[in-house]
Design a protein around this motif. Structure first.
Motif, PDB file in Angstrom:
ATOM      1  N   MET A   1      20.448   2.776 -10.923  1.00  0.00           N
ATOM      2  CA  MET A   1      20.853   1.581 -11.658  1.00  0.00           C
ATOM      3  C   MET A   1      21.511   0.575 -10.724  1.00  0.00           C
ATOM      4  SD  MET A   1      21.077  -0.217 -14.398  1.00  0.00           S
ATOM      5  CE  MET A   1      20.993   0.687 -15.960  1.00  0.00           C
ATOM      6  N   ALA A   2      22.353   1.051  -9.824  1.00  0.00           N
ATOM      7  CA  ALA A   2      23.031   0.155  -8.883  1.00  0.00           C
ATOM      8  C   ALA A   2      22.024  -0.517  -7.948  1.00  0.00           C
ATOM      9  CB  ALA A   2      24.072   0.933  -8.076  1.00  0.00           C
ATOM     10  N   ILE A   3      21.022   0.229  -7.500  1.00  0.00           N
ATOM     11  CA  ILE A   3      19.978  -0.344  -6.645  1.00  0.00           C
ATOM     12  C   ILE A   3      19.228  -1.441  -7.381  1.00  0.00           C
ATOM     13  CG2 ILE A   3      17.710   0.130  -5.615  1.00  0.00           C
ATOM     14  CD1 ILE A   3      18.801   2.813  -4.673  1.00  0.00           C
ATOM     15  N   LEU A   4      18.822  -1.139  -8.616  1.00  0.00           N
ATOM     16  CA  LEU A   4      18.051  -2.104  -9.394  1.00  0.00           C
ATOM     17  C   LEU A   4      18.871  -3.353  -9.693  1.00  0.00           C
ATOM     18  CD1 LEU A   4      15.388  -2.696 -10.839  1.00  0.00           C
ATOM     19  CD2 LEU A   4      16.287  -1.509 -12.850  1.00  0.00           C
ATOM     20  N   GLU A   5      20.125  -3.156 -10.099  1.00  0.00           N
ATOM     21  CA  GLU A   5      20.980  -4.304 -10.406  1.00  0.00           C
ATOM     22  C   GLU A   5      21.223  -5.156  -9.161  1.00  0.00           C
ATOM     23  OE1 GLU A   5      21.952  -5.599 -13.060  1.00  0.00           O
ATOM     24  OE2 GLU A   5      22.205  -4.100 -14.631  1.00  0.00           O
ATOM     25  N   LEU A   6      21.406  -4.515  -8.019  1.00  0.00           N
ATOM     26  CA  LEU A   6      21.686  -5.262  -6.794  1.00  0.00           C
ATOM     27  C   LEU A   6      20.445  -6.013  -6.314  1.00  0.00           C
ATOM     28  CD1 LEU A   6      24.069  -5.758  -4.868  1.00  0.00           C
ATOM     29  CD2 LEU A   6      23.095  -4.008  -3.376  1.00  0.00           C
ATOM     30  N   LEU A   7      19.289  -5.369  -6.354  1.00  0.00           N
ATOM     31  CA  LEU A   7      18.052  -6.036  -5.913  1.00  0.00           C
ATOM     32  C   LEU A   7      17.751  -7.246  -6.788  1.00  0.00           C
ATOM     33  CD1 LEU A   7      15.676  -3.023  -5.112  1.00  0.00           C
ATOM     34  CD2 LEU A   7      16.768  -4.565  -3.472  1.00  0.00           C
ATOM     35  N   TYR A   8      17.850  -7.059  -8.099  1.00  0.00           N
ATOM     36  CA  TYR A   8      17.540  -8.172  -9.002  1.00  0.00           C
ATOM     37  C   TYR A   8      18.661  -9.202  -9.030  1.00  0.00           C
ATOM     38  CZ  TYR A   8      16.522 -10.748 -13.298  1.00  0.00           C
ATOM     39  OH  TYR A   8      16.271 -11.749 -14.204  1.00  0.00           O
ATOM     40  N   GLY A   9      19.895  -8.754  -8.855  1.00  0.00           N
ATOM     41  CA  GLY A   9      21.035  -9.660  -8.937  1.00  0.00           C
ATOM     42  C   GLY A   9      21.292 -10.475  -7.685  1.00  0.00           C
ATOM     43  N   THR A  10      20.702 -10.072  -6.557  1.00  0.00           N
ATOM     44  CA  THR A  10      20.958 -10.776  -5.302  1.00  0.00           C
ATOM     45  C   THR A  10      19.685 -11.250  -4.596  1.00  0.00           C
ATOM     46  OG1 THR A  10      20.907  -8.739  -3.992  1.00  0.00           O
ATOM     47  CG2 THR A  10      23.038  -9.417  -4.912  1.00  0.00           C
ATOM     48  N   GLY A  11      18.547 -10.613  -4.883  1.00  0.00           N
ATOM     49  CA  GLY A  11      17.300 -10.999  -4.212  1.00  0.00           C
ATOM     50  C   GLY A  11      17.213 -10.513  -2.774  1.00  0.00           C
ATOM     51  N   ILE A  12      18.095  -9.590  -2.365  1.00  0.00           N
ATOM     52  CA  ILE A  12      18.039  -9.120  -0.984  1.00  0.00           C
ATOM     53  C   ILE A  12      16.789  -8.269  -0.758  1.00  0.00           C
ATOM     54  CG2 ILE A  12      20.534  -9.178  -0.666  1.00  0.00           C
ATOM     55  CD1 ILE A  12      20.595  -6.159  -1.102  1.00  0.00           C
ATOM     56  N   ARG A  13      16.393  -8.169   0.499  1.00  0.00           N
ATOM     57  CA  ARG A  13      15.245  -7.348   0.872  1.00  0.00           C
ATOM     58  C   ARG A  13      15.607  -5.870   0.719  1.00  0.00           C
ATOM     59  NH1 ARG A  13      15.920 -11.377   4.788  1.00  0.00           N
ATOM     60  NH2 ARG A  13      14.184 -12.869   4.938  1.00  0.00           N
TER      61      ARG A  13
ATOM     62  N   GLU B   1      10.924 -11.605 -17.929  1.00  0.00           N
ATOM     63  CA  GLU B   1      12.240 -11.097 -18.322  1.00  0.00           C
ATOM     64  C   GLU B   1      12.134  -9.843 -19.183  1.00  0.00           C
ATOM     65  OE1 GLU B   1      15.185 -13.838 -19.724  1.00  0.00           O
ATOM     66  OE2 GLU B   1      14.316 -15.504 -18.595  1.00  0.00           O
ATOM     67  N   GLU B   2      11.128  -9.803 -20.082  1.00  0.00           N
ATOM     68  CA  GLU B   2      10.976  -8.620 -20.932  1.00  0.00           C
ATOM     69  C   GLU B   2      10.653  -7.391 -20.083  1.00  0.00           C
ATOM     70  OE1 GLU B   2       7.992 -11.222 -21.735  1.00  0.00           O
ATOM     71  OE2 GLU B   2       9.934 -12.202 -21.486  1.00  0.00           O
ATOM     72  N   GLU B   3       9.859  -7.589 -19.021  1.00  0.00           N
ATOM     73  CA  GLU B   3       9.474  -6.466 -18.173  1.00  0.00           C
ATOM     74  C   GLU B   3      10.654  -5.939 -17.360  1.00  0.00           C
ATOM     75  OE1 GLU B   3       4.783  -7.514 -17.253  1.00  0.00           O
ATOM     76  OE2 GLU B   3       6.355  -8.462 -16.032  1.00  0.00           O
ATOM     77  N   ILE B   4      11.432  -6.842 -16.793  1.00  0.00           N
ATOM     78  CA  ILE B   4      12.576  -6.396 -15.995  1.00  0.00           C
ATOM     79  C   ILE B   4      13.600  -5.710 -16.880  1.00  0.00           C
ATOM     80  CG2 ILE B   4      14.040  -8.463 -16.094  1.00  0.00           C
ATOM     81  CD1 ILE B   4      13.262  -6.579 -12.865  1.00  0.00           C
ATOM     82  N   ASN B   5      13.714  -6.164 -18.135  1.00  0.00           N
ATOM     83  CA  ASN B   5      14.637  -5.518 -19.068  1.00  0.00           C
ATOM     84  C   ASN B   5      14.196  -4.092 -19.389  1.00  0.00           C
ATOM     85  OD1 ASN B   5      16.399  -7.684 -19.276  1.00  0.00           O
ATOM     86  ND2 ASN B   5      15.304  -8.598 -21.000  1.00  0.00           N
ATOM     87  N   GLU B   6      12.883  -3.863 -19.440  1.00  0.00           N
ATOM     88  CA  GLU B   6      12.369  -2.508 -19.675  1.00  0.00           C
ATOM     89  C   GLU B   6      12.742  -1.580 -18.524  1.00  0.00           C
ATOM     90  OE1 GLU B   6      10.892  -1.168 -22.384  1.00  0.00           O
ATOM     91  OE2 GLU B   6      11.405  -3.080 -23.324  1.00  0.00           O
ATOM     92  N   LEU B   7      12.747  -2.101 -17.320  1.00  0.00           N
ATOM     93  CA  LEU B   7      13.148  -1.294 -16.163  1.00  0.00           C
ATOM     94  C   LEU B   7      14.611  -0.885 -16.271  1.00  0.00           C
ATOM     95  CD1 LEU B   7      11.477  -2.910 -13.001  1.00  0.00           C
ATOM     96  CD2 LEU B   7      10.900  -0.771 -14.122  1.00  0.00           C
ATOM     97  N   PHE B   8      15.453  -1.831 -16.672  1.00  0.00           N
ATOM     98  CA  PHE B   8      16.876  -1.514 -16.809  1.00  0.00           C
ATOM     99  C   PHE B   8      17.108  -0.466 -17.898  1.00  0.00           C
ATOM    100  CE2 PHE B   8      17.519  -5.743 -14.754  1.00  0.00           C
ATOM    101  CZ  PHE B   8      18.293  -5.290 -13.694  1.00  0.00           C
ATOM    102  N   LYS B   9      16.342  -0.551 -18.970  1.00  0.00           N
ATOM    103  CA  LYS B   9      16.492   0.420 -20.048  1.00  0.00           C
ATOM    104  C   LYS B   9      16.083   1.817 -19.594  1.00  0.00           C
ATOM    105  CE  LYS B   9      15.613  -2.903 -23.785  1.00  0.00           C
ATOM    106  NZ  LYS B   9      14.647  -3.310 -24.856  1.00  0.00           N
ATOM    107  N   ALA B  10      15.156   1.883 -18.632  1.00  0.00           N
ATOM    108  CA  ALA B  10      14.640   3.176 -18.164  1.00  0.00           C
ATOM    109  C   ALA B  10      15.606   3.873 -17.213  1.00  0.00           C
ATOM    110  CB  ALA B  10      13.294   2.987 -17.480  1.00  0.00           C
ATOM    111  N   ALA B  11      16.579   3.149 -16.679  1.00  0.00           N
ATOM    112  CA  ALA B  11      17.516   3.724 -15.709  1.00  0.00           C
ATOM    113  C   ALA B  11      18.664   4.415 -16.440  1.00  0.00           C
ATOM    114  CB  ALA B  11      18.046   2.632 -14.788  1.00  0.00           C
ATOM    115  N   GLU B  12      18.631   5.745 -16.492  1.00  0.00           N
ATOM    116  CA  GLU B  12      19.732   6.482 -17.122  1.00  0.00           C
ATOM    117  C   GLU B  12      20.869   6.599 -16.113  1.00  0.00           C
ATOM    118  OE1 GLU B  12      20.713   9.743 -16.256  1.00  0.00           O
ATOM    119  OE2 GLU B  12      19.368   9.803 -14.535  1.00  0.00           O
ATOM    120  N   THR B  13      22.082   6.677 -16.622  1.00  0.00           N
ATOM    121  CA  THR B  13      23.246   6.654 -15.730  1.00  0.00           C
ATOM    122  C   THR B  13      24.170   7.860 -15.931  1.00  0.00           C
ATOM    123  OG1 THR B  13      24.428   5.248 -17.325  1.00  0.00           O
ATOM    124  CG2 THR B  13      23.234   4.143 -15.545  1.00  0.00           C
TER     125      THR B  13
END
Length: 302
Positions: A137-149, A116-128
């Protein structure tokens, strides 16, 4: 070799039309079977009826000699088995030379995932503040939030997003469709990107597109392009870990199971046909196991 290419062509049509296999699956089978054809040419095999179990064993031994993993050899053997099953059914051969051969035992595979700490670092790195930043940011949130390929993410159409129900309609392997829910973080990131960043990116191309995610020229992003996005996020986060697109999908499944989700639900969310494909995610941290044991076993509690 006489007849092989024609059988291969027919088999590819069978996979596409009758089995409704995905383009990635078809290309994988085709590649495996073309490699086997090269082996047959080296062995100067003139006809498909001359292929026997001994010849297939020789081919497998060469694959091992080339340092292929058991997993890769198993996949190639499966490709051959399906191909020759088709030829046997169509009357091209009397007996499938691969049918009685057993798959080599595969090494245990535990998928890599982010803590969880690592994935949170990725989100912090995504400037919007930019269109591409909002997209990332939308790609990262969708991939992690849904698990889609990643391929499902790249192929997602705007009209497949239902913000009122917080679901997306995904076209997965074998062109099978499934509904996948997403949470508030993904919803907010998607809405901002669609209303702001995507509009600006679309203006660059001058043409309409139904795809949600666009590249810097305003054209639909490819799965490879999403890999570049993820690599950039890791670099911006100054992380030294390796990343591949499936790693976020692994993280999605692992975090769900670690928080108590049942295996069948995770299977449906991931779009797996078989539960065995989902069971690779049943690994949990030692701390999690200890907590479950201490809180559940009568003799573990004081």
């Amino acid at each position: 070799m006489t007849g092989y290419e024609e059988w291969l062509r027919q088999y590819m049509e069978y996979l596409q039309i009758e089995k409704n296999a995905s383009s990635n699956t078809i290309q994988m089978y085709k590649r495996d079977l073309e490699e086997f054809e090269q082996f047959l040419q080296q062995e100067v095999i003139q006809s498909i009826v001359h292929i026997d179990m001994g010849l297939v064993r020789l081919y497998l031994s060469q694959l091992y000699d080339n340092s292929l993993s058991r997993r890769s050899v198993s996949r190639k053997l499966s490709s051959l088995r399906g191909f020759f099953r088709f030829i046997e059914r169509e009357g091209g051969i009397e007996k499938n030379p691969v049918m009685e051969m057993h798959l080599p035992k595969e090494n245990k595979y535990i998928p890599q995932f982010f803590y969880e700490e690592e994935i949170n670092e990725l989100f912090k790195a995504a400037e919007t503040s930019t269109p591409l930043g909002q997209r990332n940011m939308a790609i990262l949130e969708l991939l992690y939030g849904t698990g889609i390929r990643v391929s499902e993410c790249a192929g997602l159409d705007v009209d497949r997003i239902d913000f009122s129900l917080s679901t997306i309609l995904v076209t997965g392997k074998g062109r099978k469709e499934r509904y996948v829910p997403f949470g508030e973080y993904a919803k907010n990131a998607l809405e901002r990107y669609l209303n702001e960043g995507r509009v600006q990116l679309l203006n660059k191309s001058g043409t309409a597109s139904s795809k949600v995610f666009l590249n810097n020229r305003g054209h639909p992003i490819t799965p490879r392009g999403i890999r570049v996005v993820l690599d950039k996020l890791v670099k911006d986060a100054a992380m030294t870990i390796d990343i591949h697109p499936h790693k976020i999908r692994h993280t999605f499944a692992t975090h769900l199971l670690n928080e108590g989700a049942d295996l069948r639900s995770v299977q449906e969310l991931l779009g797996h046909d078989h539960l065995s494909s989902t069971q690779i995610y049943t690994h949990v941290s030692k701390d999690r196991l200890k907590d479950v044991y201490r809180n559940s076993h009568p003799r573990a509690r004081k």
